[in-house]
Design a protein around this motif. Sequence first.
Motif, PDB file in Angstrom:
ATOM      1  N   PRO A   1       0.671  -1.167  -0.541  1.00 22.94           N
ATOM      2  CA  PRO A   1       0.188  -0.268   0.021  1.00 22.94           C
ATOM      3  C   PRO A   1       0.798   1.379   0.364  1.00 22.94           C
ATOM      4  CG  PRO A   1      -0.277  -1.427   1.271  1.00 22.94           C
ATOM      5  CD  PRO A   1       0.455  -1.859   0.905  1.00 22.94           C
ATOM      6  N   TYR A   2       1.948   1.261   0.698  1.00 24.33           N
ATOM      7  CA  TYR A   2       2.676   2.596   0.716  1.00 24.33           C
ATOM      8  C   TYR A   2       3.918   1.997   1.090  1.00 24.33           C
ATOM      9  CZ  TYR A   2       0.331   2.123   5.371  1.00 24.33           C
ATOM     10  OH  TYR A   2       0.185   1.773   6.404  1.00 24.33           O
ATOM     11  N   GLY A   3       5.376   3.203   1.071  1.00 20.28           N
ATOM     12  CA  GLY A   3       6.548   2.172   1.653  1.00 20.28           C
ATOM     13  C   GLY A   3       6.552   3.149   2.399  1.00 20.28           C
ATOM     14  N   THR A   4       7.861   2.423   3.417  1.00 19.30           N
ATOM     15  CA  THR A   4       7.830   3.951   4.859  1.00 19.30           C
ATOM     16  C   THR A   4       9.549   4.113   5.024  1.00 19.30           C
ATOM     17  OG1 THR A   4       8.605   1.397   5.599  1.00 19.30           O
ATOM     18  CG2 THR A   4       6.508   2.209   6.381  1.00 19.30           C
ATOM     19  N   LYS A   5      10.393   3.808   3.794  1.00 21.18           N
ATOM     20  CA  LYS A   5      11.651   4.006   3.685  1.00 21.18           C
ATOM     21  C   LYS A   5      11.215   5.396   2.933  1.00 21.18           C
ATOM     22  CE  LYS A   5      14.014   0.134   3.173  1.00 21.18           C
ATOM     23  NZ  LYS A   5      11.901  -0.719   3.194  1.00 21.18           N
ATOM     24  N   PRO A   6      12.610   6.359   2.414  1.00 18.31           N
ATOM     25  CA  PRO A   6      13.251   7.063   1.571  1.00 18.31           C
ATOM     26  C   PRO A   6      13.253   6.205  -0.022  1.00 18.31           C
ATOM     27  CG  PRO A   6      14.310   7.361   3.882  1.00 18.31           C
ATOM     28  CD  PRO A   6      13.838   6.502   3.628  1.00 18.31           C
ATOM     29  N   SER A   7      14.008   4.789   0.547  1.00 23.16           N
ATOM     30  CA  SER A   7      14.882   4.086  -0.819  1.00 23.16           C
ATOM     31  C   SER A   7      13.242   3.815  -1.428  1.00 23.16           C
ATOM     32  CB  SER A   7      15.320   3.039  -0.811  1.00 23.16           C
ATOM     33  OG  SER A   7      14.701   2.087   0.653  1.00 23.16           O
ATOM     34  N   ASP A   8      11.577   3.738  -0.539  1.00 28.98           N
ATOM     35  CA  ASP A   8      10.741   3.300  -1.050  1.00 28.98           C
ATOM     36  C   ASP A   8      10.369   4.304  -2.351  1.00 28.98           C
ATOM     37  OD1 ASP A   8       9.325   1.619   1.553  1.00 28.98           O
ATOM     38  OD2 ASP A   8      10.901   0.884   0.339  1.00 28.98           O
ATOM     39  N   TYR A   9      10.346   5.311  -2.382  1.00 34.67           N
ATOM     40  CA  TYR A   9       9.841   6.336  -3.275  1.00 34.67           C
ATOM     41  C   TYR A   9      10.910   6.878  -4.094  1.00 34.67           C
ATOM     42  CZ  TYR A   9       6.407   6.657   0.447  1.00 34.67           C
ATOM     43  OH  TYR A   9       5.291   6.339   1.521  1.00 34.67           O
ATOM     44  N   TYR A  10      10.506   6.796  -5.130  1.00 35.26           N
ATOM     45  CA  TYR A  10      11.140   7.303  -6.808  1.00 35.26           C
ATOM     46  C   TYR A  10      11.086   8.638  -6.918  1.00 35.26           C
ATOM     47  CZ  TYR A  10      10.639   2.123  -6.822  1.00 35.26           C
ATOM     48  OH  TYR A  10      10.908   1.423  -6.403  1.00 35.26           O
ATOM     49  N   TYR A  11      10.323   9.565  -6.079  1.00 34.68           N
ATOM     50  CA  TYR A  11       9.654  11.295  -6.791  1.00 34.68           C
ATOM     51  C   TYR A  11       9.887  12.095  -5.650  1.00 34.68           C
ATOM     52  CZ  TYR A  11       9.143   9.210 -11.702  1.00 34.68           C
ATOM     53  OH  TYR A  11       9.399   7.779 -12.793  1.00 34.68           O
ATOM     54  N   TRP A  12      10.632  13.160  -6.064  1.00 33.36           N
ATOM     55  CA  TRP A  12      10.852  13.867  -4.454  1.00 33.36           C
ATOM     56  C   TRP A  12      10.922  14.985  -5.147  1.00 33.36           C
ATOM     57  CZ3 TRP A  12      11.636  12.043   0.725  1.00 33.36           C
ATOM     58  CH2 TRP A  12      12.073  10.863   0.506  1.00 33.36           C
ATOM     59  N   GLY A  13       9.944  16.343  -4.616  1.00 31.64           N
ATOM     60  CA  GLY A  13       9.855  17.742  -4.345  1.00 31.64           C
ATOM     61  C   GLY A  13      11.038  18.058  -3.337  1.00 31.64           C
ATOM     62  N   GLN A  14      11.348  19.402  -3.778  1.00 32.89           N
ATOM     63  CA  GLN A  14      12.550  20.467  -3.966  1.00 32.89           C
ATOM     64  C   GLN A  14      12.232  20.579  -1.897  1.00 32.89           C
ATOM     65  OE1 GLN A  14       9.619  21.745  -4.023  1.00 32.89           O
ATOM     66  NE2 GLN A  14       9.527  23.514  -3.299  1.00 32.89           N
ATOM     67  N   GLY A  15      10.792  20.225  -1.359  1.00 28.83           N
ATOM     68  CA  GLY A  15      11.237  20.557  -0.367  1.00 28.83           C
ATOM     69  C   GLY A  15      10.313  21.605   0.577  1.00 28.83           C
ATOM     70  N   THR A  16      10.126  22.070   1.588  1.00 30.97           N
ATOM     71  CA  THR A  16       9.769  23.196   2.285  1.00 30.97           C
ATOM     72  C   THR A  16      10.059  23.583   4.090  1.00 30.97           C
ATOM     73  OG1 THR A  16       7.757  24.557   2.189  1.00 30.97           O
ATOM     74  CG2 THR A  16       7.241  22.005   2.195  1.00 30.97           C
ATOM     75  N   GLN A  17      10.537  24.258   4.409  1.00 33.21           N
ATOM     76  CA  GLN A  17      10.419  24.985   5.951  1.00 33.21           C
ATOM     77  C   GLN A  17       9.943  24.808   6.705  1.00 33.21           C
ATOM     78  OE1 GLN A  17      14.260  24.593   6.863  1.00 33.21           O
ATOM     79  NE2 GLN A  17      13.500  24.107   9.184  1.00 33.21           N
ATOM     80  N   VAL A  18       9.332  24.157   8.087  1.00 38.23           N
ATOM     81  CA  VAL A  18       8.738  24.308   8.933  1.00 38.23           C
ATOM     82  C   VAL A  18       9.986  24.317   9.743  1.00 38.23           C
ATOM     83  CG1 VAL A  18       7.150  23.281  10.346  1.00 38.23           C
ATOM     84  CG2 VAL A  18       7.305  22.591   7.503  1.00 38.23           C
ATOM     85  N   THR A  19       9.100  25.794  10.585  1.00 33.29           N
ATOM     86  CA  THR A  19      10.024  26.365  11.611  1.00 33.29           C
ATOM     87  C   THR A  19       8.923  26.694  12.438  1.00 33.29           C
ATOM     88  OG1 THR A  19      11.546  27.224   9.788  1.00 33.29           O
ATOM     89  CG2 THR A  19      11.737  27.942  12.438  1.00 33.29           C
ATOM     90  N   VAL A  20       8.901  26.035  13.788  1.00 32.58           N
ATOM     91  CA  VAL A  20       8.232  25.872  15.254  1.00 32.58           C
ATOM     92  C   VAL A  20       9.698  26.604  16.131  1.00 32.58           C
ATOM     93  CG1 VAL A  20       7.093  25.028  16.859  1.00 32.58           C
ATOM     94  CG2 VAL A  20       7.099  24.324  14.132  1.00 32.58           C
ATOM     95  N   PRO A  21       9.911  27.944  16.593  1.00 28.56           N
ATOM     96  CA  PRO A  21      10.955  28.262  17.753  1.00 28.56           C
ATOM     97  C   PRO A  21      10.560  27.522  18.923  1.00 28.56           C
ATOM     98  CG  PRO A  21       9.743  30.294  16.564  1.00 28.56           C
ATOM     99  CD  PRO A  21       9.079  28.891  15.643  1.00 28.56           C
ATOM    100  N   SER A  22      11.708  27.716  19.851  1.00 29.51           N
ATOM    101  CA  SER A  22      11.808  27.589  20.623  1.00 29.51           C
ATOM    102  C   SER A  22      10.826  28.414  21.910  1.00 29.51           C
ATOM    103  CB  SER A  22      12.455  26.048  21.280  1.00 29.51           C
ATOM    104  OG  SER A  22      13.765  27.019  21.593  1.00 29.51           O
TER     105      SER A  22
END
Length: 124
Positions: A103-124
């Motif tokens: 049904p789905y993968g649980t490791k990075p190697s299970d995925y073939y295509y990736w986005g460029q990423g988006t930053q999420v910042t939660v200050p302490s």
Amino acid sequence: QVQLVEFGGGLVQAGGSLRLSCAASGGTFSWYYMGWFRQAPGKERELVAAISSGGSTYYADSVKDRFSISRDNAKNAVYLQMLSLKPEDTAVYYCAAGWATRPYGTKPSDYYYWGQGTQVTVPS
């Protein structure tokens, strides 16, 4: 070839919420299982949540009851609703696509295509 673009990251105070979106193009979106990963500085990339082509979901223990993954096959999009954010949620969040008989993968190697990423910042 599938292209993935993430939207919706930003800076949010602890306890706040964000909704990440990922737009897919270039493939048959409904065939793929989708995942949201995150990577904090100095740490390995980890799976946050995954969703199968049929809508079955998986969540990492650290985000259960706070995050929700969903998909809209008509819009070629996958979403990650994040509630009650904590400083430890700070990371770059990546959308990823893969396919297999499971049904789905649980490791990075299970995925073939990736986005460029988006930053999420939660200050302490």
